[in-house]
Design a protein around this motif. Structure first.
Motif, PDB file in Angstrom:
ATOM      1  N   GLN A  97       7.939 -16.667  49.448  1.00 22.34           N
ATOM      2  CA  GLN A  97       9.382 -17.004  49.501  1.00 22.34           C
ATOM      3  C   GLN A  97       9.782 -17.356  47.969  1.00 22.34           C
ATOM      4  OE1 GLN A  97       8.201 -20.943  50.711  1.00 22.34           O
ATOM      5  NE2 GLN A  97       7.416 -21.567  49.111  1.00 22.34           N
ATOM      6  N   GLU A  98      10.867 -17.844  47.775  1.00 21.58           N
ATOM      7  CA  GLU A  98      11.328 -17.794  46.633  1.00 21.58           C
ATOM      8  C   GLU A  98      10.805 -18.784  45.345  1.00 21.58           C
ATOM      9  OE1 GLU A  98      15.460 -20.332  44.515  1.00 21.58           O
ATOM     10  OE2 GLU A  98      14.965 -20.292  46.637  1.00 21.58           O
ATOM     11  N   SER A  99      10.604 -18.296  44.304  1.00 21.96           N
ATOM     12  CA  SER A  99       9.958 -19.076  43.164  1.00 21.96           C
ATOM     13  C   SER A  99      10.735 -20.357  43.021  1.00 21.96           C
ATOM     14  CB  SER A  99       9.822 -18.246  41.840  1.00 21.96           C
ATOM     15  OG  SER A  99       9.366 -19.236  40.880  1.00 21.96           O
ATOM     16  N   THR A 100       9.750 -21.587  42.741  1.00 23.96           N
ATOM     17  CA  THR A 100      10.539 -22.779  42.441  1.00 23.96           C
ATOM     18  C   THR A 100      10.878 -22.892  40.978  1.00 23.96           C
ATOM     19  OG1 THR A 100       8.470 -23.870  42.271  1.00 23.96           O
ATOM     20  CG2 THR A 100       9.653 -23.820  44.379  1.00 23.96           C
ATOM     21  N   ASP A 101      10.834 -21.801  40.041  1.00 27.70           N
ATOM     22  CA  ASP A 101      10.884 -22.037  38.629  1.00 27.70           C
ATOM     23  C   ASP A 101      12.493 -22.519  38.331  1.00 27.70           C
ATOM     24  OD1 ASP A 101       8.458 -21.254  38.302  1.00 27.70           O
ATOM     25  OD2 ASP A 101       8.841 -19.309  37.712  1.00 27.70           O
ATOM     26  N   ASP A 102      13.276 -22.230  38.996  1.00 25.21           N
ATOM     27  CA  ASP A 102      14.605 -22.693  39.020  1.00 25.21           C
ATOM     28  C   ASP A 102      14.975 -23.985  39.526  1.00 25.21           C
ATOM     29  OD1 ASP A 102      15.147 -22.124  41.617  1.00 25.21           O
ATOM     30  OD2 ASP A 102      16.453 -20.801  41.561  1.00 25.21           O
ATOM     31  N   GLY A 103      14.006 -24.646  40.154  1.00 20.33           N
ATOM     32  CA  GLY A 103      14.260 -25.919  40.581  1.00 20.33           C
ATOM     33  C   GLY A 103      14.664 -25.945  42.119  1.00 20.33           C
ATOM     34  N   SER A 104      14.972 -25.025  42.758  1.00 18.42           N
ATOM     35  CA  SER A 104      15.424 -24.929  43.836  1.00 18.42           C
ATOM     36  C   SER A 104      14.320 -24.014  44.816  1.00 18.42           C
ATOM     37  CB  SER A 104      16.756 -24.257  43.993  1.00 18.42           C
ATOM     38  OG  SER A 104      16.761 -23.070  43.852  1.00 18.42           O
ATOM     39  N   LEU A 105      14.448 -24.373  45.988  1.00 18.32           N
ATOM     40  CA  LEU A 105      13.661 -23.714  47.240  1.00 18.32           C
ATOM     41  C   LEU A 105      14.658 -23.706  48.511  1.00 18.32           C
ATOM     42  CD1 LEU A 105      11.054 -22.429  47.991  1.00 18.32           C
ATOM     43  CD2 LEU A 105      10.202 -24.448  48.752  1.00 18.32           C
ATOM     44  N   ASN A 106      15.284 -22.588  48.495  1.00 17.27           N
ATOM     45  CA  ASN A 106      16.251 -22.425  49.768  1.00 17.27           C
ATOM     46  C   ASN A 106      16.459 -20.877  49.979  1.00 17.27           C
ATOM     47  OD1 ASN A 106      17.850 -21.343  47.294  1.00 17.27           O
ATOM     48  ND2 ASN A 106      19.262 -23.052  47.468  1.00 17.27           N
ATOM     49  N   GLN A 107      15.432 -20.110  49.510  1.00 21.73           N
ATOM     50  CA  GLN A 107      15.638 -18.412  49.746  1.00 21.73           C
ATOM     51  C   GLN A 107      14.398 -18.137  50.268  1.00 21.73           C
ATOM     52  OE1 GLN A 107      18.394 -16.974  49.965  1.00 21.73           O
ATOM     53  NE2 GLN A 107      19.706 -18.348  48.496  1.00 21.73           N
ATOM     54  N   GLY A 108      14.346 -17.105  51.113  1.00 18.61           N
ATOM     55  CA  GLY A 108      13.072 -16.625  51.836  1.00 18.61           C
ATOM     56  C   GLY A 108      13.444 -15.354  52.435  1.00 18.61           C
ATOM     57  N   PHE A 109      12.519 -14.725  53.198  1.00 19.23           N
ATOM     58  CA  PHE A 109      12.582 -13.677  54.247  1.00 19.23           C
ATOM     59  C   PHE A 109      12.996 -14.216  55.481  1.00 19.23           C
ATOM     60  CE2 PHE A 109      10.245 -11.716  50.936  1.00 19.23           C
ATOM     61  CZ  PHE A 109      10.634 -10.511  50.808  1.00 19.23           C
ATOM     62  N   GLU A 110      14.254 -13.722  56.312  1.00 22.03           N
ATOM     63  CA  GLU A 110      14.576 -14.109  57.538  1.00 22.03           C
ATOM     64  C   GLU A 110      13.573 -13.722  58.591  1.00 22.03           C
ATOM     65  OE1 GLU A 110      17.391 -15.009  54.816  1.00 22.03           O
ATOM     66  OE2 GLU A 110      16.645 -12.892  54.959  1.00 22.03           O
ATOM     67  N   THR A 111      13.064 -12.525  58.355  1.00 20.22           N
ATOM     68  CA  THR A 111      11.750 -12.095  59.516  1.00 20.22           C
ATOM     69  C   THR A 111      10.726 -11.833  58.804  1.00 20.22           C
ATOM     70  OG1 THR A 111      13.759 -10.814  60.674  1.00 20.22           O
ATOM     71  CG2 THR A 111      11.500 -10.253  61.014  1.00 20.22           C
ATOM     72  N   ILE A 112       9.471 -12.333  59.258  1.00 15.04           N
ATOM     73  CA  ILE A 112       8.449 -12.065  58.804  1.00 15.04           C
ATOM     74  C   ILE A 112       7.556 -11.427  59.898  1.00 15.04           C
ATOM     75  CG2 ILE A 112       6.189 -13.278  57.986  1.00 15.04           C
ATOM     76  CD1 ILE A 112       8.017 -15.641  57.721  1.00 15.04           C
ATOM     77  N   ASN A 113       6.955 -10.497  59.666  1.00 20.95           N
ATOM     78  CA  ASN A 113       6.002  -9.720  60.838  1.00 20.95           C
ATOM     79  C   ASN A 113       4.588  -9.690  60.230  1.00 20.95           C
ATOM     80  OD1 ASN A 113       8.352  -8.390  61.996  1.00 20.95           O
ATOM     81  ND2 ASN A 113       8.523  -7.044  60.451  1.00 20.95           N
ATOM     82  N   VAL A 114       3.737 -10.478  60.915  1.00 16.95           N
ATOM     83  CA  VAL A 114       2.468 -10.691  60.470  1.00 16.95           C
ATOM     84  C   VAL A 114       1.493  -9.781  61.343  1.00 16.95           C
ATOM     85  CG1 VAL A 114       0.622 -12.110  60.589  1.00 16.95           C
ATOM     86  CG2 VAL A 114       2.717 -13.066  59.812  1.00 16.95           C
ATOM     87  N   ILE A 115       0.839  -8.878  60.742  1.00 14.69           N
ATOM     88  CA  ILE A 115      -0.137  -8.010  61.574  1.00 14.69           C
ATOM     89  C   ILE A 115      -1.565  -8.487  61.241  1.00 14.69           C
ATOM     90  CG2 ILE A 115      -0.795  -5.808  61.913  1.00 14.69           C
ATOM     91  CD1 ILE A 115       1.889  -4.816  60.508  1.00 14.69           C
TER      92      ILE A 115
END
Length: 658
Positions: free
Chosen positions: A345-363
């Protein structure tokens, strides 16, 4: 002085004794011995006296099996040689052994013979040996490897079907992921471009302390190929102690990283562009492996391989700007992976956590089960799970005990978990996904669909389900466990109507004492039972079902606030379905008083296991039913009261075990 014939014979010795390429470092060590005055035949004698040969090659094999193994190194096996050829070779090798010769002497003489215009009968063996030498030499120009299995795998696909030239040998090596043309980094600053860049562990000038050869000031680039690779062995740096490395990388698509660290290590990719694959290997238990500040969402092929590190945390973190898209996709492949908290997911270095991958494929792949304590990703909307190896995503707290971690940061955005094609057994804690509020809304429900797979799945749920949710266990024999985080008040809504959205679970269980009053009041009719156990028969209700209700593991409850009663009502069942109730296994903190079982007049089978009360004379009342009913009660000190006046039921209709 080492000459070319000596080098050629050295390759052949390693092939004849080990059926392996030597690799750059091992070859250099052998040639140093020759340079110091040993003959090639003496080197051969030395090789067959090593622990590696005696333990890994011949081991406890009988003399006949040793002969067969050495014959196979030269292609004298069924399908590649005639019976007559194999008999002559077997007789020769066996005779030499019985005369007291060592394998070093025998193999040296064999390769010398095959190298000097042998009889046409052995031309195919000579060609196979020649082809293996060419592949070994090209491989050993670039690659060093400690693992005998890896070195043997380099030659496993080489045949005597036709002579190899350099072009075809290079193509073969590229096909097995070992392209020719690799260069090695040094402990100093490196500025270079190559198809394959190797960053092995280095050493201080004294040769006693290990250091990293990939460093902050390295400037590395790939070629026009789309599969350029950086292979990095990340070690404890005894010189600088720097475990946060920020190189400049351009056009290198594949990062292959061994985290050979005892603690935390970070590869910072803020100055890297063009990376598409990040493959992690051999993470030490207790370590923290961080790939930080990934700059592009196209760095979206991630894998964790051969990592037996249940307490190791792994993080793939991206810049906010990399994940601002609305349809970003990432694939995480687990291959013999045991790990702790895994996040992408997004790094929290900028103080926020609101971005990531919309689709996750786990194999989930490999030859042993994959286990994560948690999978953490912000902003995910779709989680696909595929593969054929068992997968666990939850804390390892034991069978039927409270589960922790599981899926994290997904509530409010995730709308679907699809494991419908997954053929392994899935064990996952979905936490409060089914009662989540949609992100960036004013309390709006976030509908979620969960589709289990083809194996025997176990799903932990710590919230109620809402009317728009669907929880489908899939085609296996599945278990739904209501977790300790569930609010017992909301479980009142977990009645028959709501259970219609929960299908294909043959066992309903709880690890939370406070849920027991609600679970023990279930009213089970044919539709509910069919829905829970087997969604294929919801419309016809033609078959009886077997349903398990499990309430257990209350060891952490000192004293219940009040006794609870089993109020099991199956009076609406038209089929002779079986309901099995397993209560807490004899815990002194658990008690039931004056319980009731409302039976079906069409016959049913009720089994109650591990029933125990604290109060003398605790009663169980049984209503309705027929002579077809059977009740088995165990571990009990209660009285059985016949409360069936006016019904066609009597105490004698039951088999009672107390």
């Amino acid at each position: 002085m080492v000459n070319l014939p000596d080098i050629d014979l050295t390759y052949k010795l390693v092939i004849g004794l080990f059926n392996a390429a030597p690799g750059k470092t091992n070859l250099a060590s052998l040639l140093t011995l020759i340079d110091q005055g040993l003959s090639v035949s003496q080197v051969s004698d030395g090789l067959d006296s090593t622990l590696l040969f005696n333990q890994k090659i011949i081991g406890d094999l009988s003399e006949a099996d040793q002969v067969s193994l050495i014959m196979s190194h030269f292609g004298f096996v069924a399908g590649q040689s005639t019976g007559n050829e194999r008999k002559q070779v077997r007789d020769y090798l066996t005779g030499r052994l019985k005369s007291g010769d060592s394998w070093g002497q025998i193999v040296y003489d064999a390769i010398a013979y095959l190298s000097d215009n042998p009889d046409p009968m052995f031309a195919k063996a000579a060609l196979l040996l020649s082809n293996k030498v060419l592949v070994s030499s090209l491989f050993s120009q670039s690659y060093s490897e400690d693992s005998l299995e890896v070195l043997q795998s380099v030659l496993s696909g080489v045949s005597a079907d036709s002579p190899l030239d350099q072009v075809s040998a290079e193509a073969y090596l590229a096909g097995i992921g070992k392209p020719v043309g690799a260069v090695n980094l040094t402990v100093a600053k490196d500025v270079l471009s190559s198809h394959v860049i190797l960053a092995p562990r280095g050493y201080t000038p004294a040769g006693t302390d290990q250091v990293n050869t990939l460093n902050d000031d390295d400037v590395l680039s790939g070629t026009a190929s789309e599969v350029d690779k950086l292979v990095f062995d990340f070690v404890n740096d005894a010189d600088t102690g720097d475990h946060n490395i920020v190189p400049q990388l351009s056009g290198i698509e594949i990062l292959d990283i061994k985290f050979s660290l005892d603690g935390a290590g970070t590869l910072d990719l803020q100055d890297a562009v063009g990376v598409t694959h990040i493959d992690l290997h051999r993470i030490d238990d207790g370590a923290t492996a961080i790939i930080d500040n990934i700059t592009e969402a196209t760095t979206n092929h991630l894998s964790i391989n051969h990592s037996n590190a249940a307490n190791a945390d792994i993080a793939f973190t991206y810049l906010d700007s990399a994940l601002i898209g609305t349809d970003d996709i990432v694939t995480l492949t687990l291959n013999n992976a045991q790990a702790g908290v895994v996040s992408s997911q997004e790094s929290t270095d900028d103080g926020s956590l609101n971005q990531g991958f919309e689709t996750i494929n786990v194999i989930s792949s490999g030859d042993q089960a994959n286990t994560l304590i948690s999978l953490t990703t912000e902003d995910a909307q779709l989680l696909n799970i595929t593969g054929n190896q068992d997968l666990t995503i939850q804390a390892l707290s034991g069978t039927n005990q409270p589960s922790l971690a599981g899926l994290q940061n997904m509530s409010g955005s995730l709308t679907k978990i699809d494991a419908s094609t997954f053929s392994g057994n899935l064990r996952v804690n979905i936490n409060g996904l089914l009662d989540a509020v949609l992100d960036d809304s004013s309390g709006k429900d976030a509908p979620v669909t969960v589709l289990g797979g083809m194996g025997n799945d176990t799903i932990w749920l710590s919230s109620k389900n809402n009317v728009n949710d669907e929880l489908n266990g899939g085609t296996g024999v599945n278990t739904l466990i209501l977790e300790g985080g569930s609010d017992p008040v909301t479980l009142t809504e977990f009645g028959p109507d709501k259970l219609k959205n929960i299908v294909n679970f043959s066992t309903l269980a709880s690890t939370n004492f406070s849920l027991a009053p609600e679970l023990l009041k279930l009213q089970l009719d044919d539709l509910v039972l069919d829905s829970l156990v087997d969604s294929e028969h919801i419309s016809s209700i033609e078959e009886p079902e077997t349903f398990n209700l499990r309430i257990n593991d209350f060891q952490d409850i000192e004293t219940p606030q009040a006794a609870v009663a089993l109020q099991l009502d199956v009076s609406d069942l038209t089929q002779q379905s079986a309901v099995n109730v397993t209560l807490d296994a004899g815990s002194l903190q658990y008690q039931l008083e004056h319980d009731t079982i409302q039976l079906s007049p069409h016959g049913s089978s009720i089994t109650i296991n591990n029933f125990q009360t604290l109060s003398d004379g605790a009663a169980i009342d049984i209503f309705g039913g027929s002579a077809a009913d059977q009740i088995v009660l165990s571990l009990s000190d209660f009285k059985l009261l016949d409360s069936s006046a006016g019904n066609n039921i009597a105490v004698t209709d039951f088999f009672v075990c107390i």
